[in-house]
Scaffold this motif. Sequence first.
Motif, PDB file in Angstrom:
ATOM      1  N   ASN A   1     -22.081  13.236  -2.986  1.00 41.31           N
ATOM      2  CA  ASN A   1     -21.665  14.249  -2.083  1.00 41.31           C
ATOM      3  C   ASN A   1     -21.642  15.502  -2.481  1.00 41.31           C
ATOM      4  O   ASN A   1     -22.108  16.377  -1.639  1.00 41.31           O
ATOM      5  CB  ASN A   1     -20.559  13.639  -1.225  1.00 41.31           C
TER       6      ASN A   1
ATOM      7  N   ASN B   1     -15.798   0.249  -8.461  1.00 40.08           N
ATOM      8  CA  ASN B   1     -15.273   1.431  -8.843  1.00 40.08           C
ATOM      9  C   ASN B   1     -16.326   2.597  -9.141  1.00 40.08           C
ATOM     10  O   ASN B   1     -16.338   3.739  -8.688  1.00 40.08           O
ATOM     11  CB  ASN B   1     -14.584   1.277 -10.224  1.00 40.08           C
TER      12      ASN B   1
ATOM     13  N   ILE C   1      -9.659   8.010  -6.323  1.00 38.16           N
ATOM     14  CA  ILE C   1     -10.761   7.209  -5.352  1.00 38.16           C
ATOM     15  C   ILE C   1     -10.519   5.835  -5.767  1.00 38.16           C
ATOM     16  O   ILE C   1     -10.607   4.678  -5.133  1.00 38.16           O
ATOM     17  CB  ILE C   1     -12.274   7.854  -5.860  1.00 38.16           C
ATOM     18  N   ILE C   2     -10.410   5.485  -6.984  1.00 33.23           N
ATOM     19  CA  ILE C   2     -10.377   4.080  -7.622  1.00 33.23           C
ATOM     20  C   ILE C   2      -9.204   3.315  -7.033  1.00 33.23           C
ATOM     21  O   ILE C   2      -9.042   2.367  -6.438  1.00 33.23           O
ATOM     22  CB  ILE C   2     -10.591   4.099  -9.193  1.00 33.23           C
TER      23      ILE C   2
ATOM     24  N   TRP D   1     -20.558   7.884  -5.437  1.00 39.13           N
ATOM     25  CA  TRP D   1     -20.481   8.472  -3.949  1.00 39.13           C
ATOM     26  C   TRP D   1     -19.952   9.672  -3.950  1.00 39.13           C
ATOM     27  O   TRP D   1     -20.401  10.732  -3.140  1.00 39.13           O
ATOM     28  CB  TRP D   1     -19.357   7.353  -3.094  1.00 39.13           C
ATOM     29  N   MET D   2     -18.859   9.825  -4.548  1.00 38.67           N
ATOM     30  CA  MET D   2     -18.171  11.360  -4.689  1.00 38.67           C
ATOM     31  C   MET D   2     -19.252  12.375  -5.092  1.00 38.67           C
ATOM     32  O   MET D   2     -19.545  13.220  -4.545  1.00 38.67           O
ATOM     33  CB  MET D   2     -16.876  11.312  -5.452  1.00 38.67           C
ATOM     34  N   TYR D   3     -19.710  12.151  -6.390  1.00 38.25           N
ATOM     35  CA  TYR D   3     -20.605  12.764  -6.962  1.00 38.25           C
ATOM     36  C   TYR D   3     -21.857  13.265  -6.227  1.00 38.25           C
ATOM     37  O   TYR D   3     -22.401  14.258  -6.211  1.00 38.25           O
ATOM     38  CB  TYR D   3     -21.034  12.477  -8.189  1.00 38.25           C
TER      39      TYR D   3
ATOM     40  N   PRO E   1     -14.260   8.795  -1.133  1.00 38.53           N
ATOM     41  CA  PRO E   1     -15.214   9.484  -1.808  1.00 38.53           C
ATOM     42  C   PRO E   1     -15.818  10.716  -0.971  1.00 38.53           C
ATOM     43  O   PRO E   1     -15.795  11.813  -1.741  1.00 38.53           O
ATOM     44  CB  PRO E   1     -16.328   8.761  -2.257  1.00 38.53           C
ATOM     45  N   VAL E   2     -15.793  10.569   0.068  1.00 34.80           N
ATOM     46  CA  VAL E   2     -16.459  11.833   1.258  1.00 34.80           C
ATOM     47  C   VAL E   2     -15.479  12.995   1.157  1.00 34.80           C
ATOM     48  O   VAL E   2     -15.804  14.109   0.902  1.00 34.80           O
ATOM     49  CB  VAL E   2     -16.724  11.253   2.406  1.00 34.80           C
TER      50      VAL E   2
ATOM     51  N   LYS F   1     -17.948   3.855  -6.277  1.00 32.97           N
ATOM     52  CA  LYS F   1     -17.102   4.962  -5.297  1.00 32.97           C
ATOM     53  C   LYS F   1     -16.975   6.213  -5.924  1.00 32.97           C
ATOM     54  O   LYS F   1     -17.249   7.353  -5.345  1.00 32.97           O
ATOM     55  CB  LYS F   1     -15.541   4.327  -5.451  1.00 32.97           C
ATOM     56  N   ILE F   2     -17.195   6.306  -7.286  1.00 30.87           N
ATOM     57  CA  ILE F   2     -17.060   7.522  -7.971  1.00 30.87           C
ATOM     58  C   ILE F   2     -18.325   8.253  -7.816  1.00 30.87           C
ATOM     59  O   ILE F   2     -18.436   9.441  -7.631  1.00 30.87           O
ATOM     60  CB  ILE F   2     -16.996   7.426  -9.588  1.00 30.87           C
TER      61      ILE F   2
ATOM     62  N   TYR G   1     -19.999  22.300 -12.300  1.00 27.56           N
ATOM     63  CA  TYR G   1     -19.325  21.180 -13.412  1.00 27.56           C
ATOM     64  C   TYR G   1     -19.036  22.191 -14.526  1.00 27.56           C
ATOM     65  O   TYR G   1     -17.833  21.629 -15.298  1.00 27.56           O
ATOM     66  CB  TYR G   1     -20.170  20.154 -13.848  1.00 27.56           C
TER      67      TYR G   1
ATOM     68  N   GLU H   1     -11.185  11.134  -9.342  1.00 21.91           N
ATOM     69  CA  GLU H   1     -11.669   9.868  -9.757  1.00 21.91           C
ATOM     70  C   GLU H   1     -10.564   8.881  -9.871  1.00 21.91           C
ATOM     71  O   GLU H   1     -10.799   7.695  -9.226  1.00 21.91           O
ATOM     72  CB  GLU H   1     -12.420   9.904 -11.213  1.00 21.91           C
TER      73      GLU H   1
ATOM     74  N   ALA I   1     -15.000  14.689  -2.115  1.00 18.98           N
ATOM     75  CA  ALA I   1     -16.114  15.493  -2.432  1.00 18.98           C
ATOM     76  C   ALA I   1     -15.801  16.835  -1.569  1.00 18.98           C
ATOM     77  O   ALA I   1     -16.067  17.999  -2.121  1.00 18.98           O
ATOM     78  CB  ALA I   1     -17.500  14.986  -2.012  1.00 18.98           C
TER      79      ALA I   1
END
Lengths: 336, 336
Positions: free
Chosen positions: A286, A276, B312-313, A282-284, B319-320, A279-280, B296, B309, B323
Motif C-alpha cells: 500500500n 504475519n 500490525i502483527i 500488505w502495508m508495504y 495494514p491499510v 500482513k506486513i 524509506y 510492523e 500505510a
Amino acid sequence: MTNYKPKSRLTAQAYIDGVLSGDRVILSRAITIIESNLESDKLLAKAIIQAILPASGNSIRIGITGVPGVGKSTFIEVFGKHLITQGHKVAILSIDPSSQRSRGSILGDKTRMEALSNLENAYIRPSASGTTLGGVANKTAESMLLCEAAGYDVVLVETVGVGQSETAVHGMTDFFLLLMLAGAGDELQGIKKGIMEMADMVVINKADGDNVRNSEMARLQYQNALHIFPQSDSGWEPVVTKASSTKNTGISTVWDAITKYKQLVTENGYFIKNRNHQKIRWMYNNINEELKRMFYGNKDIASKLSVLEKDIIASEISPVKAAENIIEKFKDFNKT
Amino acid sequence: MTNYKPKSRLTAQAYIDGVLSGDRVILSRAITIIESNLESDKLLAKAIIQAILPASGNSIRIGITGVPGVGKSTFIEVFGKHLITQGHKVAILSIDPSSQRSRGSILGDKTRMEALSNLENAYIRPSASGTTLGGVANKTAESMLLCEAAGYDVVLVETVGVGQSETAVHGMTDFFLLLMLAGAGDELQGIKKGIMEMADMVVINKADGDNVRNSEMARLQYQNALHIFPQSDSGWEPVVTKASSTKNTGISTVWDAITKYKQLVTENGYFIKNRNHQKIRWMYNNINEELKRMFYGNKDIASKLSVLEKDIIASEISPVKAAENIIEKFKDFNKT
C-alpha cells in the motif's frame, strides 16, 4: 448489482455488531461500505475494520485459480457444498480487476452458483471493482477480514486466471489451488509464468467420462514436473489430483490435502509466520502504491515520461539519466 | 582489486575515444568511473555513457546462472574460448550484490579464468559492489553498454544463482542460460522459484565420466518438465542439453542454440521489442527505486515503520490504515 442503490448508512457500531453476530445482510452492507469510494464511507470502513480486526483471522484462506473454461464456478459450488456438509461456514470472494472493464466478471452471474448461494452457511460476493489491481485486492482482503469476523472459517478467493491477480490472491491466502484440464497443450498458454510455482495443489478438473485416462496421464505429468521444481518455504510438497465437479469425485481429496497442509504448517510454524509476513507486506504494498500514485499521478510527469520513453528507444538518452532527470523535476514540483 | 588506487582521471573525450577504439585499458578505467560513487565521477560517467550510447547494443547478451558448485567459471572459460575461436569478442561481467559483504565474490578470483583473460578478444570484469541490487545492476548494465561500444559482440553476464540477482540479469539480457547438475534432489534447493521459468536453455553441466547416464536422465526430465510450462513471449521453446566443461563436450551445442534463438527472435521481431521493453523498464526501475529511497531513507519513517510492523502483527491496526498513517506523516515532513 446493476440496480443497486445505496441505502442510508447505519452507525459504525451497528455494522460492527451485525458482522460479529454473523448477520449476512449486515455483512453484505458492511462490505459495500468497504468497497465504496465515498470519503464518508472510507472513514466508516476504517472504523469497522479497526473494530473487527481482533475477531478476524480464524479461517483457512484458499486461493483458487485456473483459466476460463476450466470449470472454476462448478468446482467451487461443489467444493463449497462439500465443506458446508462437513459443518463449515464458507465465504467465497473473488478478485477480478477486469470486471468493470466489462470483460466479463467472475461470480457476477450469481445463478451459476445458485444452489450454493441458497445455503445458510455460504456467503458469496462478486469481485469489487476498481481502477487498479492493488485497490481491488485491498477491498477483497478487507472483505475477507469481515467474513472471518462473521464466523466464516473457510474463505475461498477466486481469480480469473489470466493476469496478475494470481499474485495478489497468493499474497492473501494460506493455500493456493490451481485448476487445470487434461490435454495440456494450448489451454495452458493462458496460465502465466510463475503461477504453476505458486500452487500448493493442482487439480485436474473434468476428470470424467472419456477424459479419465487423459486426466490421469496429465496428473502424473504435472506431479513429475512439480517434483523437479524447488520446494516451498512451507515444507509442503505440492499435490496433484484429479476431480470431476459434475460427477462429484475427487472433491473430498482436495479438502483432505488442505487439512493435511494446515496441520503441517501449524506444527512447523509456517502458518503464522506466513500470515504475519503477508500482513506486513500488505502495508508495504500500500505504501509503495501510494508513492507511485503521488509520482505517476502528476500530469506533468506523465507527459514528460512519454517523451523520455521515445528518447530512450531512440538511444538519445540513457535510462538511468532519464530517471534522474524526471526525479529532479518531481522534486522541483514539490518544492514550489 | 584490493591494491587498487584511483589514478588521475582523463578527460571525458579521452575515455570516449579509447572505448570506441576498443582500448581495453581505457575500457577498464571507464568502467571504474561508472562504478565510482564520487560525485565528480558520476558527472563524468554520464558524459561517457551519453556519448557511447549510439554505439552500444550490437551484441548478443547472455545471462548465465546456476548454484555455486555447478561449475559456472569453468563453463564460462571454455564457452568464452570457443566463441573467441569462432571470431567473436567476448566480454564477461557479473552481478553479485553479496560480494562486498564478503560472502565470496564471483569472478573475484581472476586466476580461475586465467587462460581466458589472457586472450586478446576477451574482457573479464568482476562484479561492481554496492549496497543495493538495483545499484549494482545499474553499474553492470552501463558497463555492458561500454563493452558493446568497445566492439564486444558477445556479452556474458554471470550471476551467483542464490538470490534476486537472476531477475536483474534476466532483465538486461537477450538469452538466459541456467546451468544445472544431474542428480537433482538437494542441489536444486538453491535455485529460487521462478528462475527455471526464465531459462531459455538449461545445460546439465559436468556430464562426463560416470555422470553421463545420470545427466542424460536429468536432461530428459527437465525437457519434459519445461514442455509443460507456458511458452515464453519470444516464441522460443527452451532447450535442455548436457555439457562437460572439462571434456569440452556440448559447448558448441550451446552456441548453436543461441544462434538459432537470435535468428528466430530477429525474424519475429521479439529481439528489438524485448530490448526496447528492457530499456523502458530500466528507467522505471530506477524511478521506483529512487521514490522508495526518498521515503524509506527518511529516519523518522524508518523508526515509525518498525512500530507499525509490531502493531500490525498484534492486530492493533490494519495494514491499510498503517500505510495511510505513515504516508500522511511523510507528506507532513515534506511540507515543513
